[in-house]
Motif scaffolding. Structure first.
Motif, PDB file in Angstrom:
ATOM      1  N   SER A  16       4.736   5.638  -2.450  1.00 16.83           N
ATOM      2  CA  SER A  16       5.420   6.308  -1.343  1.00 16.83           C
ATOM      3  C   SER A  16       4.416   7.083  -0.504  1.00 16.83           C
ATOM      4  O   SER A  16       3.313   7.405  -0.979  1.00 16.83           O
ATOM      5  N   PHE A  17       4.813   7.415   0.718  1.00 15.81           N
ATOM      6  CA  PHE A  17       3.938   8.168   1.613  1.00 15.81           C
ATOM      7  C   PHE A  17       3.638   9.572   1.083  1.00 15.81           C
ATOM      8  O   PHE A  17       2.474   9.996   1.102  1.00 15.81           O
ATOM      9  N   PRO A  18       4.644  10.337   0.572  1.00 12.54           N
ATOM     10  CA  PRO A  18       4.313  11.659   0.010  1.00 12.54           C
ATOM     11  C   PRO A  18       3.316  11.589  -1.146  1.00 12.54           C
ATOM     12  O   PRO A  18       2.459  12.466  -1.286  1.00 12.54           O
ATOM     13  N   ALA A  19       3.414  10.535  -1.973  1.00 14.43           N
ATOM     14  CA  ALA A  19       2.468  10.392  -3.085  1.00 14.43           C
ATOM     15  C   ALA A  19       1.062  10.100  -2.573  1.00 14.43           C
ATOM     16  O   ALA A  19       0.072  10.545  -3.164  1.00 14.43           O
TER      17      ALA A  19
ATOM     18  N   LEU B 115     -11.182  12.077  -9.778  1.00 13.97           N
ATOM     19  CA  LEU B 115     -10.787  10.934 -10.597  1.00 13.97           C
ATOM     20  C   LEU B 115      -9.269  10.795 -10.644  1.00 13.97           C
ATOM     21  O   LEU B 115      -8.720   9.692 -10.475  1.00 13.97           O
ATOM     22  N   ILE B 116      -8.574  11.907 -10.854  1.00 19.53           N
ATOM     23  CA  ILE B 116      -7.102  11.871 -10.892  1.00 19.53           C
ATOM     24  C   ILE B 116      -6.545  11.409  -9.544  1.00 19.53           C
ATOM     25  O   ILE B 116      -5.634  10.581  -9.480  1.00 19.53           O
ATOM     26  N   GLY B 117      -7.128  11.927  -8.464  1.00 13.99           N
ATOM     27  CA  GLY B 117      -6.645  11.561  -7.132  1.00 13.99           C
ATOM     28  C   GLY B 117      -6.830  10.084  -6.833  1.00 13.99           C
ATOM     29  O   GLY B 117      -5.929   9.434  -6.283  1.00 13.99           O
ATOM     30  N   ILE B 118      -7.982   9.517  -7.192  1.00 12.88           N
ATOM     31  CA  ILE B 118      -8.239   8.109  -6.866  1.00 12.88           C
ATOM     32  C   ILE B 118      -7.376   7.198  -7.717  1.00 12.88           C
ATOM     33  O   ILE B 118      -6.918   6.134  -7.252  1.00 12.88           O
ATOM     34  N   LEU B 119      -7.091   7.574  -8.963  1.00 18.14           N
ATOM     35  CA  LEU B 119      -6.191   6.784  -9.794  1.00 18.14           C
ATOM     36  C   LEU B 119      -4.760   6.842  -9.260  1.00 18.14           C
ATOM     37  O   LEU B 119      -4.036   5.838  -9.279  1.00 18.14           O
ATOM     38  N   MET B 120      -4.361   8.010  -8.772  1.00 17.07           N
ATOM     39  CA  MET B 120      -3.040   8.111  -8.136  1.00 17.07           C
ATOM     40  C   MET B 120      -2.946   7.200  -6.924  1.00 17.07           C
ATOM     41  O   MET B 120      -1.937   6.523  -6.712  1.00 17.07           O
ATOM     42  N   LEU B 121      -4.018   7.176  -6.121  1.00 18.81           N
ATOM     43  CA  LEU B 121      -4.016   6.362  -4.907  1.00 18.81           C
ATOM     44  C   LEU B 121      -3.849   4.881  -5.229  1.00 18.81           C
ATOM     45  O   LEU B 121      -3.284   4.125  -4.434  1.00 18.81           O
ATOM     46  N   ALA B 122      -4.307   4.466  -6.411  1.00 19.90           N
ATOM     47  CA  ALA B 122      -4.192   3.058  -6.794  1.00 19.90           C
ATOM     48  C   ALA B 122      -2.747   2.658  -7.093  1.00 19.90           C
ATOM     49  O   ALA B 122      -2.369   1.502  -6.880  1.00 19.90           O
ATOM     50  N   PHE B 123      -1.944   3.610  -7.564  1.00 14.88           N
ATOM     51  CA  PHE B 123      -0.630   3.235  -8.081  1.00 14.88           C
ATOM     52  C   PHE B 123       0.540   3.920  -7.387  1.00 14.88           C
ATOM     53  O   PHE B 123       1.670   3.798  -7.828  1.00 14.88           O
ATOM     54  N   VAL B 124       0.277   4.649  -6.291  1.00 14.36           N
ATOM     55  CA  VAL B 124       1.377   5.332  -5.602  1.00 14.36           C
ATOM     56  C   VAL B 124       2.303   4.321  -4.948  1.00 14.36           C
ATOM     57  O   VAL B 124       1.909   3.192  -4.635  1.00 14.36           O
TER      58      VAL B 124
ATOM     59  N   LEU C  49      -0.120  11.298   0.209  1.00 12.10           N
ATOM     60  CA  LEU C  49      -0.593  12.612   0.652  1.00 12.10           C
ATOM     61  C   LEU C  49      -1.087  13.443  -0.528  1.00 12.10           C
ATOM     62  O   LEU C  49      -2.112  14.128  -0.438  1.00 12.10           O
ATOM     63  N   MET C  50      -0.366  13.394  -1.653  1.00 11.83           N
ATOM     64  CA  MET C  50      -0.785  14.146  -2.841  1.00 11.83           C
ATOM     65  C   MET C  50      -2.119  13.634  -3.378  1.00 11.83           C
ATOM     66  O   MET C  50      -3.006  14.423  -3.739  1.00 11.83           O
ATOM     67  N   ALA C  51      -2.281  12.313  -3.418  1.00 14.17           N
ATOM     68  CA  ALA C  51      -3.544  11.738  -3.881  1.00 14.17           C
ATOM     69  C   ALA C  51      -4.690  12.147  -2.966  1.00 14.17           C
ATOM     70  O   ALA C  51      -5.781  12.506  -3.431  1.00 14.17           O
ATOM     71  N   ALA C  52      -4.444  12.107  -1.659  1.00 14.12           N
ATOM     72  CA  ALA C  52      -5.476  12.512  -0.699  1.00 14.12           C
ATOM     73  C   ALA C  52      -5.849  13.980  -0.885  1.00 14.12           C
ATOM     74  O   ALA C  52      -7.024  14.355  -0.787  1.00 14.12           O
ATOM     75  N   ALA C  53      -4.843  14.827  -1.163  1.00 19.44           N
ATOM     76  CA  ALA C  53      -5.098  16.254  -1.364  1.00 19.44           C
ATOM     77  C   ALA C  53      -5.965  16.484  -2.596  1.00 19.44           C
ATOM     78  O   ALA C  53      -6.878  17.316  -2.587  1.00 19.44           O
ATOM     79  N   LEU C  54      -5.721  15.743  -3.678  1.00 16.69           N
ATOM     80  CA  LEU C  54      -6.499  15.914  -4.902  1.00 16.69           C
ATOM     81  C   LEU C  54      -7.955  15.498  -4.701  1.00 16.69           C
ATOM     82  O   LEU C  54      -8.877  16.165  -5.179  1.00 16.69           O
ATOM     83  N   VAL C  55      -8.179  14.400  -3.983  1.00 20.01           N
ATOM     84  CA  VAL C  55      -9.548  13.979  -3.684  1.00 20.01           C
ATOM     85  C   VAL C  55     -10.240  15.047  -2.839  1.00 20.01           C
ATOM     86  O   VAL C  55     -11.420  15.361  -3.034  1.00 20.01           O
ATOM     87  N   GLY C  56      -9.490  15.655  -1.917  1.00 24.84           N
ATOM     88  CA  GLY C  56     -10.044  16.724  -1.089  1.00 24.84           C
ATOM     89  C   GLY C  56     -10.415  17.958  -1.896  1.00 24.84           C
ATOM     90  O   GLY C  56     -11.448  18.588  -1.655  1.00 24.84           O
TER      91      GLY C  56
END
Length: 405
Positions: free
Chosen positions: A112-115, A101-110, A117-124
């Motif tokens: 930058s490219f590093p952000a 949930l945290i990762g997908i919400l990050m992906l909505a509002f990132v 990557l962080m969102a993708a890592a959390l979903v993983g």
């Protein structure tokens, strides 16, 4: 001296599973949670064309996003499974979905490219905690019908993977990246479902001590078991390197070769992934009846004629062949997982984590490598190279026959 029923039940996975009834509501809940988990994961590659445009990304950077997600989703899974085989952790299920949930919400509002990557890592990370535990619960509720339970569980994930791009095309592509946040509702619902599953699991821990005494009945030496696991890993490699070309780059292939729109290409991806879901569902029960090895033979090597034709046909036949390939290729995974679990009884979670981890890991490495090759040689050349991978299915001849002794 005769053993008590409790002692017999605690002696290993097989007696427990054989004595316990088939609990389809639990298997169905596992499949539903798997659908939601993989639907959310599928949003990431579905919005690659938008991310590429918004952030000016190269194919290599797209591959790096895939690699980041797949590595966090793969490296942790065997360790989670190994640990929870010995020390069950029911709370990991809802906790992992919270991470998603945290990762997908990050992906909505990132921004930058590093952000990204962080969102993708959390979903993983959420995925890596989900698969070993949920796969074990499905097996525990199988009543001995392991292929049925594994394929039902897996088809939920495949259905989610299929619907992800379709929903992304309807919700995100027309209205922008911020609408990814709507998928957080799915993650919140998954937390509720997984909390219920964790309670069922907790109440059955006294009956299901999987690591305590699973006894192999195949009569194979430790060396033969390790060799068979290596062959299964190579078959997973051939399957998921090839699958990576579709899940990450099929839309780009269709756009470049046939000049389709992004929305139209997502529809073709949905048809491919829907065929994958159907193939997964039939693979497990068929394996229960005719044997896992036969299903693996047909699923991987049997797809080679169609994969070799795909790069050379028109749009209509590309759609038809992609669905045939998806259906045939998908039927192998449930058979591979159950075959491996029968090689190493008592390590259900570790084996599930290992092979789901290999699936994500090979998919991630494949996504990164194929992105690099696409930058150099073009996306059509990538599909031509990948078309030869199913020929590795010939390695199935090296698998032993699991006959009980």
């Amino acid at each position: 001296m005769s053993s008590s029923p409790a002692a017999t039940t605690l002696a290993g996975a097989s007696p427990v599973s054989q004595a316990s009834p088939l609990v389809m509501r639990v298997i169905g809940a596992c499949a539903l949670a798997h659908l939601i988990n993989d639907l959310i994961q599928a949003v990431l590659p579905a919005i690659y064309p938008m991310l590429k445009l918004n952030y000016g990304l190269s194919f290599a950077q797209i591959g790096l996003i895939t690699l980041t997600f797949q590595l966090t989703a793969s490296l942790l899974q065997p360790w989670v499974g190994y640990h929870t085989d010995r020390h069950p952790k029911p709370w990991l299920l809802p906790a992992g979905s919270l991470c998603t949930l945290i990762g997908i919400l990050m992906l909505a509002f990132v921004g930058s490219f590093p952000a990204i990557l962080m969102a993708a890592a959390l979903v993983g990370i959420g995925s890596s905690t989900f698969h070993p535990e949920a796969s074990r619960i499905a097996r525990l509720a199988s009543g001995g019908r392991y292929g049925l339970a594994q394929s039902t569980f897996q088809v939920g994930g495949n259905a989610g993977t299929a619907f992800g791009p379709l929903l992304a095309a309807a919700i995100i592509i027309p209205y922008g990246q911020g609408n990814v946040a709507w998928f957080g509702l799915f993650a919140a619902f998954a937390i509720v479902v997984l909390y219920g599953l964790s309670r069922w699991y907790r109440h059955h821990l006294t009956l299901f001590k999987l690591k305590q005494g699973g006894v192999a009945t195949h009569g194979l030496s430790a060396g033969r078991v390790k060799f068979a696991l290596l062959i299964l890993a190579l078959l997973v490699f051939s399957k998921y390197f090839y699958m990576a070309s579709f899940t990450s780059y099929f839309t780009f292939f269709l756009i470049e070769k046939f000049d389709l729109s992004v929305a139209s290409s997502q529809l073709y991806l949905f048809l491919f992934l829907g065929a994958v879901a159907a193939g997964t569902f039939f693979g497990g029960p068929i394996g229960d009846r005719i044997g896992r090895k036969q299903v693996i033979w047909f699923s991987i090597l049997g797809v080679a004629p169609f994969s070799l034709l795909l790069p050379h046909v028109d749009l209509f036949w590309t759609g038809v062949l992609s669905m045939v390939i998806g259906f045939i290729l998908a039927s192998a995974f449930s058979a591979i997982v159950v075959f491996a679990q029968e090689l190493m009884p008592g390590n259900v979670g570790m084996i599930a984590g290992l092979f789901f981890g290999l699936m994500f890991g090979f998919g991630g490495i494949g996504g990164a490598l194929l992105g690099y090759l696409a930058d150099i040689h073009g996306i059509e050349e990538v599909f031509l190279i990948c078309s030869f991978l199913p020929l590795l299915g010939i390695l199935t001849a090296l698998l032993p026959s699991l006959k009980k002794h």
